[in-house]
Design a protein around this motif. Structure first.
Motif, PDB file in Angstrom:
ATOM      1  N   LYS A  60       0.775  -1.037  -0.105  1.00 48.34           N
ATOM      2  CA  LYS A  60       0.104   0.023   0.042  1.00 48.34           C
ATOM      3  C   LYS A  60       0.943   1.168  -0.088  1.00 48.34           C
ATOM      4  O   LYS A  60       1.934   1.279   0.514  1.00 48.34           O
ATOM      5  N   GLU A  61       0.396   2.322  -0.677  1.00 47.14           N
ATOM      6  CA  GLU A  61       0.890   3.709  -0.557  1.00 47.14           C
ATOM      7  C   GLU A  61       0.280   4.367   0.563  1.00 47.14           C
ATOM      8  O   GLU A  61      -1.144   4.504   0.529  1.00 47.14           O
TER       9      GLU A  61
ATOM     10  N   GLU B  53     -11.369   0.250   2.213  1.00 49.62           N
ATOM     11  CA  GLU B  53     -10.635   1.192   1.867  1.00 49.62           C
ATOM     12  C   GLU B  53     -10.981   2.325   0.475  1.00 49.62           C
ATOM     13  O   GLU B  53     -11.709   1.545  -0.111  1.00 49.62           O
TER      14      GLU B  53
ATOM     15  N   VAL C  88     -10.394   4.702  -2.151  1.00 50.94           N
ATOM     16  CA  VAL C  88      -9.163   4.911  -2.925  1.00 50.94           C
ATOM     17  C   VAL C  88      -9.440   6.138  -4.030  1.00 50.94           C
ATOM     18  O   VAL C  88     -10.486   6.353  -4.273  1.00 50.94           O
ATOM     19  N   ASP C  89      -8.304   6.560  -4.494  1.00 50.36           N
ATOM     20  CA  ASP C  89      -8.223   7.520  -5.368  1.00 50.36           C
ATOM     21  C   ASP C  89      -9.040   8.879  -4.895  1.00 50.36           C
ATOM     22  O   ASP C  89      -9.672   9.469  -5.634  1.00 50.36           O
ATOM     23  N   VAL C  90      -8.685   9.347  -3.671  1.00 49.71           N
ATOM     24  CA  VAL C  90      -9.221  10.298  -2.894  1.00 49.71           C
ATOM     25  C   VAL C  90      -8.377  11.086  -2.038  1.00 49.71           C
ATOM     26  O   VAL C  90      -7.433  10.286  -1.488  1.00 49.71           O
ATOM     27  N   GLU C  91      -8.489  12.350  -1.921  1.00 47.83           N
ATOM     28  CA  GLU C  91      -7.665  12.908  -0.903  1.00 47.83           C
ATOM     29  C   GLU C  91      -8.449  12.828   0.416  1.00 47.83           C
ATOM     30  O   GLU C  91      -9.308  12.759   0.417  1.00 47.83           O
TER      31      GLU C  91
ATOM     32  N   ASP D 288     -10.969  15.139   1.163  1.00 49.32           N
ATOM     33  CA  ASP D 288     -12.441  14.957   0.487  1.00 49.32           C
ATOM     34  C   ASP D 288     -13.392  13.841   1.476  1.00 49.32           C
ATOM     35  O   ASP D 288     -14.463  13.633   0.602  1.00 49.32           O
TER      36      ASP D 288
ATOM     37  N   ASP E 198     -16.160  -0.637  -6.053  1.00 44.18           N
ATOM     38  CA  ASP E 198     -15.366  -1.117  -7.104  1.00 44.18           C
ATOM     39  C   ASP E 198     -14.454  -2.183  -6.687  1.00 44.18           C
ATOM     40  O   ASP E 198     -14.412  -2.494  -5.400  1.00 44.18           O
TER      41      ASP E 198
ATOM     42  N   ARG F 282     -10.910  -4.314  -7.090  1.00 45.97           N
ATOM     43  CA  ARG F 282      -9.380  -4.213  -7.457  1.00 45.97           C
ATOM     44  C   ARG F 282      -8.664  -5.659  -7.472  1.00 45.97           C
ATOM     45  O   ARG F 282      -8.737  -6.209  -6.500  1.00 45.97           O
TER      46      ARG F 282
ATOM     47  N   ARG G 181     -15.078   4.184  -3.674  1.00 41.08           N
ATOM     48  CA  ARG G 181     -15.050   5.223  -4.485  1.00 41.08           C
ATOM     49  C   ARG G 181     -16.110   6.470  -3.972  1.00 41.08           C
ATOM     50  O   ARG G 181     -17.125   6.086  -3.850  1.00 41.08           O
TER      51      ARG G 181
END
Length: 133
Positions: free
Chosen positions: A79-80, A99, A101-104, A107, A117, A119, A131
């Protein structure tokens, strides 16, 4: 092929249907065939009526953030950072941890609408991720 360094979920006879569903891009919620109660996480017996007659419903894959944390340290294999982890009230009436993902991190808030979604980790594991809706 199995991806190295990824923390893998426990898959057993109570949860196999769920992981089969994620590979099929379905979010499956355990349902008691005796009384209709839904539950997550899945288990062997119904908490409402003690029956062992299990089935599942396909969830719409939408929900609302009930609570969340932003994980900044320590590092997590595969993980990052930072990682946004939410407790999600699914529209079907159960809660699930996931989790986002693809969010600040800024936000996400309590009450934020999410959609599921999927993965692919490797040939054997597909994880549900969330998401912004």
């Amino acid at each position: 092929m199995t991806a190295p360094g990824v923390v893998r979920p426990v898959v057993n006879r109570d949860s196999q249907f769920f992981w089969d569903g994620t590979r099929a891009r379905e979010l499956r919620i355990q349902r008691c065939n005796a009384c209709g109660a839904r539950r997550f996480p899945p288990g062997p017996a119904c908490r409402s009526c003690d029956a062992y007659d299990r089935g599942y419903d396909l969830a719409a894959g939408t929900g609302t953030v009930f609570s969340y944390v932003v994980h900044r340290h320590p590092p997590v294999p595969g993980k990052e950072l930072p990682i946004v982890i939410a407790l999600i009230d699914l529209d079907e009436g159960v809660r699930m941890v996931g989790e986002v993902v693809d969010v600040e991190p800024e936000d996400v808030a309590i009450g934020t609408r999410l959609r599921v979604d999927f993965r692919d980790v490797d040939d054997e594991l597909t994880l549900p991720v969330w998401r912004l809706a």
